[in-house]
Design a protein around this motif. Structure first.
Motif, PDB file in Angstrom:
ATOM      1  N   GLU A 163      14.725   7.625  48.648  1.00 23.00           N
ATOM      2  CA  GLU A 163      14.413   7.608  47.213  1.00 23.00           C
ATOM      3  C   GLU A 163      15.458   6.818  46.437  1.00 23.00           C
ATOM      4  OE1 GLU A 163      12.291  10.651  49.248  1.00 23.00           O
ATOM      5  OE2 GLU A 163      14.463  10.314  49.117  1.00 23.00           O
ATOM      6  N   GLU A 164      16.734   7.023  46.780  1.00 25.70           N
ATOM      7  CA  GLU A 164      17.795   6.294  46.087  1.00 25.70           C
ATOM      8  C   GLU A 164      17.722   4.805  46.406  1.00 25.70           C
ATOM      9  OE1 GLU A 164      22.675   6.354  45.472  1.00 25.70           O
ATOM     10  OE2 GLU A 164      21.683   7.839  46.772  1.00 25.70           O
ATOM     11  N   LEU A 165      17.454   4.499  47.661  1.00 19.34           N
ATOM     12  CA  LEU A 165      17.327   3.098  48.063  1.00 19.34           C
ATOM     13  C   LEU A 165      16.176   2.430  47.331  1.00 19.34           C
ATOM     14  CD1 LEU A 165      18.226   0.775  49.934  1.00 19.34           C
ATOM     15  CD2 LEU A 165      16.647   1.681  51.662  1.00 19.34           C
ATOM     16  N   HIS A 166      15.085   3.146  47.175  1.00 27.29           N
ATOM     17  CA  HIS A 166      13.909   2.607  46.482  1.00 27.29           C
ATOM     18  C   HIS A 166      14.227   2.277  45.020  1.00 27.29           C
ATOM     19  CE1 HIS A 166       9.683   1.895  45.648  1.00 27.29           C
ATOM     20  NE2 HIS A 166       9.760   2.714  44.603  1.00 27.29           N
ATOM     21  N   GLY A 167      15.191   3.008  44.449  1.00 26.02           N
ATOM     22  CA  GLY A 167      15.542   2.783  43.055  1.00 26.02           C
ATOM     23  C   GLY A 167      16.428   1.569  42.819  1.00 26.02           C
ATOM     24  N   TYR A 168      16.943   0.961  43.891  1.00 29.85           N
ATOM     25  CA  TYR A 168      17.793  -0.215  43.734  1.00 29.85           C
ATOM     26  C   TYR A 168      16.945  -1.449  43.450  1.00 29.85           C
ATOM     27  CZ  TYR A 168      21.844   2.273  45.688  1.00 29.85           C
ATOM     28  OH  TYR A 168      22.876   3.150  45.909  1.00 29.85           O
ATOM     29  N   ASP A 169      17.454  -2.334  42.599  1.00 29.07           N
ATOM     30  CA  ASP A 169      16.747  -3.590  42.383  1.00 29.07           C
ATOM     31  C   ASP A 169      17.058  -4.545  43.532  1.00 29.07           C
ATOM     32  OD1 ASP A 169      19.287  -4.742  41.885  1.00 29.07           O
ATOM     33  OD2 ASP A 169      19.096  -4.429  39.729  1.00 29.07           O
ATOM     34  N   GLN A 170      16.346  -5.657  43.589  1.00 27.12           N
ATOM     35  CA  GLN A 170      16.483  -6.601  44.692  1.00 27.12           C
ATOM     36  C   GLN A 170      17.901  -7.166  44.786  1.00 27.12           C
ATOM     37  OE1 GLN A 170      14.239  -7.120  47.001  1.00 27.12           O
ATOM     38  NE2 GLN A 170      15.499  -8.615  48.112  1.00 27.12           N
ATOM     39  N   ALA A 171      18.505  -7.433  43.635  1.00 28.70           N
ATOM     40  CA  ALA A 171      19.857  -8.003  43.627  1.00 28.70           C
ATOM     41  C   ALA A 171      20.858  -7.047  44.270  1.00 28.70           C
ATOM     42  CB  ALA A 171      20.277  -8.331  42.195  1.00 28.70           C
ATOM     43  N   THR A 172      20.714  -5.753  43.988  1.00 29.24           N
ATOM     44  CA  THR A 172      21.614  -4.754  44.571  1.00 29.24           C
ATOM     45  C   THR A 172      21.398  -4.646  46.068  1.00 29.24           C
ATOM     46  OG1 THR A 172      21.653  -3.486  42.509  1.00 29.24           O
ATOM     47  CG2 THR A 172      22.320  -2.333  44.509  1.00 29.24           C
ATOM     48  N   ARG A 173      20.134  -4.659  46.468  1.00 23.89           N
ATOM     49  CA  ARG A 173      19.840  -4.559  47.902  1.00 23.89           C
ATOM     50  C   ARG A 173      20.441  -5.719  48.693  1.00 23.89           C
ATOM     51  NH1 ARG A 173      13.534  -2.596  48.622  1.00 23.89           N
ATOM     52  NH2 ARG A 173      13.599  -0.814  47.208  1.00 23.89           N
ATOM     53  N   GLU A 174      20.488  -6.884  48.076  1.00 21.83           N
ATOM     54  CA  GLU A 174      21.020  -8.059  48.763  1.00 21.83           C
ATOM     55  C   GLU A 174      22.510  -7.929  49.052  1.00 21.83           C
ATOM     56  OE1 GLU A 174      19.610 -10.829  50.035  1.00 21.83           O
ATOM     57  OE2 GLU A 174      17.706  -9.822  49.656  1.00 21.83           O
TER      58      GLU A 174
END
Length: 318
Positions: A163-174
């Motif tokens: 759930e927390e991972l899903h809340g990250y935007d693409q820039a953060t995930r990168e």
């Protein structure tokens, strides 16, 4: 006389290196230590012949300072510790004017300071790493482990829910690597390798207790499977000297969770057990006999090593 320029002198890694160099070679080796902190806050300065406070390593002024020290102190060995110091090291390696400088790094070392690059490279050479899920799939459920691509030590590394991972935007995930959650034991492998002769010695340290991120109790032993992994890494890097990497248990067995392009503060534990991979690394790079510092651990043999803090009075004012 051999003069060593030691980076990030305030780290436990640098202190361990300086301690072994001073203990074995004494006054025959000059140590020039640098750090962003003043000498009275850097214990390694007690072991150094010269100490210089320098700018942050990502400041262009840092490289300028290092180059000036190399010339002024007639340095013939540069030992980078921090990831960004390896980037500076590559610039030094590419300078024809510094062709005689022994730099404990390489272009591949510098590239592998990026954890994503390191993970991909390890997979390419057949070294097992933690399973990396598709990010879309990972955000649907379960628990995962994330760490910054350019993180240092354990900073920013943690378990995370889908759930927390899903809340990250693409820039953060990168900026993150997402992996399976691995299981204990957590083991650090100290790997010595001489690319010129093919000689390898591998020592494993299981963390039995950790305080504030520092291993305070460890079991030192040998594992043939981890030795095979260490040799693959060493040959791929054309390693000359000592580095360490961490492993844990993934779904399919041992996986490398972190690759360090240097020895670690905890490598002193291996040295205390009688396997001086730090002195061996220096001897190897200096073209001296390193075999007197190393011997294999016999099958079934193990050492329990504990660490205690030591106090140093760095300054006294009246």
């Amino acid at each position: 006389m051999r003069t060593v320029l030691l980076g990030a002198a305030g780290t436990g890694t640098a202190f361990a290196l300086a301690s072994r160099i001073r203990a074995v070679w004494g006054a025959d080796v000059r140590i020039v230590a640098v750090d962003i902190n003043p000498a009275e806050l850097v214990t390694t300065s007690l072991l150094a012949d010269s100490f210089v406070q320098v700018p942050l390593v990502n400041d262009p002024a840092y490289e300028k300072c290092i180059r000036e020290l190399i010339e002024a102190e007639q340095v013939n060995t540069f030992i980078p510790i921090l990831n960004d110091e390896h980037v500076v090291a590559v610039n030094l390696l590419s300078d024809p004017a510094l062709a005689k400088l022994d730099v404990w790094s390489s272009e591949l070392y510098a590239r592998c300071t990026d954890k994503r690059v390191a993970d991909d490279w390890l997979s390419e050479i057949g070294v097992p790493t933690p399973m990396k899920p598709d990010l879309t799939e990972a955000s649907r459920g379960g628990e995962w482990f994330v760490k910054p691509v350019n993180g240092v030590g354990s900073r920013g590394a943690r378990r995370i829910s889908a759930e927390e991972l899903h809340g990250y935007d693409q820039a953060t995930r990168e900026t993150l690597i997402v992996q399976e959650v691995c299981k204990e034991p957590e083991v650090t492998v100290d790997s010595f390798h001489d690319d010129r002769t093919g000689a390898s010695f591998v020592y494993c340290r299981e963390r039995l207790e950790t305080k504030a991120g520092v291993c305070t109790k460890a079991r030192v032993f040998f594992d043939p499977e981890l030795a095979t992994i260490a040799k693959k890494i060493a040959r791929g890097l054309r390693q000359r000297g000592t580095l360490c990497f961490q492993v844990m248990k993934g779904l399919k067995g041992w996986v490398v969770t972190d690759l360090n392009l240097r020895s670690g503060a905890g490598t002193a534990i291996t040295c205390s057990a009688g396997f001086d991979v730090l002195a061996a690394a220096f001897a190897c790079r200096a073209g001296e006999d390193y075999t007197k510092f190393l011997s294999p651990i016999a099958a079934g043999e193990e050492f329990i090593v504990t660490r205690q803090y030591a106090e140093f009075v760095m300054q006294h004012r009246t």
